[in-house]
Enzyme design. Sequence first.
Site: not given
Length: 302
Positions: A15-16, A207, A209, A240, A249
Amino acid sequence: MALPTQVKLVDVGPRDGLQNEKQMVPAAVKIELVQRLQLAGLKEIEVTSFVSPKWVPQMADNAEVMAGIARQPGVRYSVLVPNQQGFEAAQKTQPDEIVVFAAASEAFSQRNINCSIAESIERFRPVVAAARAQNIYVRGAISCAVGCPYEGEIAPERVAMVARLMREIGVQHVGVADTIGVGTPLKVQRALEAALQHYGIDEISGHFHDTYGQALANTLAALQLGVWQFDASVAGLGGCPYAKGATGNVATEDVVYLLHGMGIDTGIDLELLVDAGQFISDYLGRKSNSRAATALWTKRLN
């Protein structure tokens, strides 16, 4: 505090990780990636999001992907939802968990979802209530918890405020996200400590990056606080769309290599995880962003 002996990783790559890719990735490839991740031992996978395809066309196949995955016992499949409409679409695919989000930056909130932080929380109030009524777990993400591309450094008090608001509407877990990867260990610890004012240590995750190469250092700093749950993205996929210059990430392979080297159990087979990362990297036509995976793959070839 002693370091955790076991860590749970949520792979957000499907997803991300993929949402920021310009080339469209077919549903079959996304499904295969999820299959490979769970084969490697991942028990938490963020599969897709139910946002408008107008804004994130990469996720337009969300229902197809959710229908196509071969669900395994003991694996939790989560999806991101932006609002009530997204939740109503998502619930038809029977996710185990939904992810809602709010920024610790007013400017980022306005640029990202065109509303204030307080308004974003209120949008999610009925979503959280509906999910919990159906026994769907609700995880929240606090984005830009350390820094914002528009406001610069974010005070820990802002993180505490968002955590409090999320707690008030019934969010069960919060992830503290360094969305643009500007965090350093002390700043990350302060952001986590701010969230811990409203959530217990078992209800917090990190979380991070890796824009400035600090993600593993920040992971270690979080471990030193007792945090034992983290998001990571296979092959270091991601970025992002609303934060220019933000890289992916932290790579799941790199986090697993770090943790295993410290004697911390993840339940993940690193070799199979490297295979999963190589699979999606090959499809995208580029090298993995994971240093550990690159080193292990090179060693395997030699």
